[in-house]
Scaffold this motif. Sequence first.
Motif, PDB file in Angstrom:
ATOM      1  N   ALA A 180       4.299 -23.528   6.942  1.00 22.04           N
ATOM      2  CA  ALA A 180       5.574 -22.809   7.071  1.00 22.04           C
ATOM      3  C   ALA A 180       5.636 -22.029   8.384  1.00 22.04           C
ATOM      4  CB  ALA A 180       5.776 -21.865   5.889  1.00 22.04           C
ATOM      5  N   ALA A 181       4.487 -21.549   8.850  1.00 20.98           N
ATOM      6  CA  ALA A 181       4.446 -20.746  10.074  1.00 20.98           C
ATOM      7  C   ALA A 181       4.825 -21.544  11.313  1.00 20.98           C
ATOM      8  CB  ALA A 181       3.058 -20.130  10.245  1.00 20.98           C
ATOM      9  N   LEU A 182       4.830 -22.846  11.208  1.00 23.43           N
ATOM     10  CA  LEU A 182       5.207 -23.700  12.345  1.00 23.43           C
ATOM     11  C   LEU A 182       6.624 -24.263  12.224  1.00 23.43           C
ATOM     12  CD1 LEU A 182       1.828 -25.575  12.839  1.00 23.43           C
ATOM     13  CD2 LEU A 182       2.846 -23.850  14.357  1.00 23.43           C
ATOM     14  N   ARG A 183       7.327 -23.905  11.154  1.00 22.81           N
ATOM     15  CA  ARG A 183       8.709 -24.393  10.970  1.00 22.81           C
ATOM     16  C   ARG A 183       9.667 -23.632  11.879  1.00 22.81           C
ATOM     17  NH1 ARG A 183      10.898 -24.281   5.257  1.00 22.81           N
ATOM     18  NH2 ARG A 183      12.739 -24.921   6.400  1.00 22.81           N
ATOM     19  N   ARG A 184      10.621 -24.382  12.397  1.00 19.79           N
ATOM     20  CA  ARG A 184      11.705 -23.793  13.191  1.00 19.79           C
ATOM     21  C   ARG A 184      13.007 -24.102  12.468  1.00 19.79           C
ATOM     22  NH1 ARG A 184      11.659 -25.901  19.024  1.00 19.79           N
ATOM     23  NH2 ARG A 184      12.997 -24.088  19.327  1.00 19.79           N
ATOM     24  N   MET A 185      13.866 -23.126  12.384  1.00 17.56           N
ATOM     25  CA  MET A 185      15.150 -23.334  11.720  1.00 17.56           C
ATOM     26  C   MET A 185      16.106 -24.007  12.702  1.00 17.56           C
ATOM     27  SD  MET A 185      14.475 -22.306   8.824  1.00 17.56           S
ATOM     28  CE  MET A 185      12.868 -21.704   8.391  1.00 17.56           C
ATOM     29  N   ASP A 186      16.634 -25.146  12.315  1.00 21.72           N
ATOM     30  CA  ASP A 186      17.576 -25.900  13.150  1.00 21.72           C
ATOM     31  C   ASP A 186      17.028 -26.204  14.539  1.00 21.72           C
ATOM     32  OD1 ASP A 186      19.479 -25.811  11.088  1.00 21.72           O
ATOM     33  OD2 ASP A 186      20.247 -23.895  11.800  1.00 21.72           O
ATOM     34  N   ASN A 187      15.717 -26.199  14.680  1.00 16.69           N
ATOM     35  CA  ASN A 187      15.063 -26.419  15.972  1.00 16.69           C
ATOM     36  C   ASN A 187      15.551 -25.476  17.065  1.00 16.69           C
ATOM     37  OD1 ASN A 187      13.289 -28.458  15.142  1.00 16.69           O
ATOM     38  ND2 ASN A 187      14.936 -29.957  15.217  1.00 16.69           N
ATOM     39  N   HIS A 211       9.015 -20.315  16.019  1.00 13.16           N
ATOM     40  CA  HIS A 211       8.325 -20.312  14.731  1.00 13.16           C
ATOM     41  C   HIS A 211       7.486 -19.038  14.596  1.00 13.16           C
ATOM     42  CE1 HIS A 211       4.949 -21.882  17.064  1.00 13.16           C
ATOM     43  NE2 HIS A 211       5.483 -23.086  17.168  1.00 13.16           N
ATOM     44  N   VAL A 212       7.039 -18.781  13.389  1.00 10.37           N
ATOM     45  CA  VAL A 212       6.298 -17.553  13.089  1.00 10.37           C
ATOM     46  C   VAL A 212       5.012 -17.479  13.914  1.00 10.37           C
ATOM     47  CG1 VAL A 212       5.054 -16.294  11.279  1.00 10.37           C
ATOM     48  CG2 VAL A 212       7.324 -17.251  10.811  1.00 10.37           C
ATOM     49  N   VAL A 213       4.357 -18.598  14.150  1.00  7.79           N
ATOM     50  CA  VAL A 213       3.137 -18.570  14.963  1.00  7.79           C
ATOM     51  C   VAL A 213       3.456 -18.044  16.356  1.00  7.79           C
ATOM     52  CG1 VAL A 213       1.430 -20.039  16.125  1.00  7.79           C
ATOM     53  CG2 VAL A 213       1.835 -20.298  13.671  1.00  7.79           C
ATOM     54  N   TRP A 214       4.567 -18.496  16.940  1.00  7.49           N
ATOM     55  CA  TRP A 214       4.954 -18.017  18.269  1.00  7.49           C
ATOM     56  C   TRP A 214       5.219 -16.509  18.221  1.00  7.49           C
ATOM     57  CZ3 TRP A 214       8.974 -15.470  20.541  1.00  7.49           C
ATOM     58  CH2 TRP A 214       9.016 -15.489  21.935  1.00  7.49           C
ATOM     59  N   TYR A 244      10.713  -5.745  17.552  1.00  2.00           N
ATOM     60  CA  TYR A 244      11.578  -6.920  17.614  1.00  2.00           C
ATOM     61  C   TYR A 244      10.919  -8.126  16.937  1.00  2.00           C
ATOM     62  CZ  TYR A 244      14.029 -10.852  19.829  1.00  2.00           C
ATOM     63  OH  TYR A 244      14.718 -12.004  20.066  1.00  2.00           O
ATOM     64  N   LEU A 245       9.659  -8.374  17.266  1.00  3.52           N
ATOM     65  CA  LEU A 245       8.954  -9.527  16.705  1.00  3.52           C
ATOM     66  C   LEU A 245       8.744  -9.382  15.200  1.00  3.52           C
ATOM     67  CD1 LEU A 245       6.463  -9.959  19.648  1.00  3.52           C
ATOM     68  CD2 LEU A 245       8.204 -11.642  18.958  1.00  3.52           C
ATOM     69  N   LEU A 246       8.430  -8.186  14.741  1.00  2.04           N
ATOM     70  CA  LEU A 246       8.279  -7.969  13.299  1.00  2.04           C
ATOM     71  C   LEU A 246       9.605  -8.198  12.579  1.00  2.04           C
ATOM     72  CD1 LEU A 246       5.882  -4.921  13.394  1.00  2.04           C
ATOM     73  CD2 LEU A 246       5.373  -7.162  12.363  1.00  2.04           C
ATOM     74  N   GLY A 247      10.707  -7.796  13.187  1.00  3.02           N
ATOM     75  CA  GLY A 247      12.022  -8.062  12.611  1.00  3.02           C
ATOM     76  C   GLY A 247      12.309  -9.552  12.526  1.00  3.02           C
ATOM     77  N   GLN A 248      11.937 -10.285  13.580  1.00  6.54           N
ATOM     78  CA  GLN A 248      12.123 -11.734  13.556  1.00  6.54           C
ATOM     79  C   GLN A 248      11.285 -12.376  12.447  1.00  6.54           C
ATOM     80  OE1 GLN A 248      11.242 -13.252  17.516  1.00  6.54           O
ATOM     81  NE2 GLN A 248      13.429 -13.468  17.891  1.00  6.54           N
ATOM     82  N   ILE A 249      10.035 -11.945  12.326  1.00  5.48           N
ATOM     83  CA  ILE A 249       9.179 -12.505  11.274  1.00  5.48           C
ATOM     84  C   ILE A 249       9.759 -12.159   9.904  1.00  5.48           C
ATOM     85  CG2 ILE A 249       6.886 -12.459  10.202  1.00  5.48           C
ATOM     86  CD1 ILE A 249       5.751 -11.913  13.068  1.00  5.48           C
ATOM     87  N   LYS A 252      12.591 -14.644   4.929  1.00  2.00           N
ATOM     88  CA  LYS A 252      13.735 -14.927   4.053  1.00  2.00           C
ATOM     89  C   LYS A 252      14.204 -16.375   4.233  1.00  2.00           C
ATOM     90  CE  LYS A 252      15.500 -11.873   1.954  1.00  2.00           C
ATOM     91  NZ  LYS A 252      15.322 -11.536   0.557  1.00  2.00           N
ATOM     92  N   LEU A 253      14.261 -16.843   5.482  1.00  2.00           N
ATOM     93  CA  LEU A 253      14.692 -18.211   5.745  1.00  2.00           C
ATOM     94  C   LEU A 253      13.707 -19.240   5.191  1.00  2.00           C
ATOM     95  CD1 LEU A 253      16.026 -17.767   9.389  1.00  2.00           C
ATOM     96  CD2 LEU A 253      17.388 -18.063   7.298  1.00  2.00           C
ATOM     97  N   LEU A 254      12.451 -18.835   5.074  1.00  2.00           N
ATOM     98  CA  LEU A 254      11.428 -19.714   4.498  1.00  2.00           C
ATOM     99  C   LEU A 254      11.392 -19.631   2.974  1.00  2.00           C
ATOM    100  CD1 LEU A 254       8.562 -19.027   7.069  1.00  2.00           C
ATOM    101  CD2 LEU A 254       9.820 -21.197   6.780  1.00  2.00           C
TER     102      LEU A 254
END
Length: 176
Positions: free
Chosen positions: A36-43, A47-50, A149-154, A159-161
């Motif tokens: 899941a950490a490598l998934r990108r939404m709509d490309n 991803h979470v790893v980044w 910012y990054l914690l907010g994105q994660i 939620k998206l995951l």
Amino acid sequence: MTIDTSVSKKLDIIIPAYRMHSQSFRNALDGISEEAALRRMDNNTNHVVWMAGNLVNCRYWIGNLLGIDDKDPYEHLFNEARALDENFAYPTLEELKDSFAIISPKVYEMLLIAPDELLEMDYPFGMNVSFVKENVLNMIGMCIGREDYLLGQIGLMRKLLGLKGMRYDIDDSLSY
């Protein structure tokens, strides 16, 4: 848990934020699988790893500002918020968590002893914002803002995951 005291009163806001981010990093990644950490939404999203890798890179950056010689082992992937590149082999979340756990206590200790003279040293970071003096203190502040910012994105990615929102549980044994 005790209240942290630092040599410089200029860090009285930074240190609690730093420690809260340490807690939040663990909580934000809790339950996210490597897949899941490598998934990108709509490309279109990172991803979470980044995101996690950039947050870890912020910790190394702060450490380097404070005189720590340790280098981010994944700097070539994340330095200065380098864009996600699907052609790169990114580290696992576990590797990033390990790297975070290595650098974070060292940075915390340096934050506690950083003198005003170091914090006031010029440090050009190229933003050219008229109301932000480019010095070590403000670069540390920019890194803390980037971590927010990054914690907010994660948190949003959780939620998206399909995961629950990030918890704000505090682990008193985490001392940094």
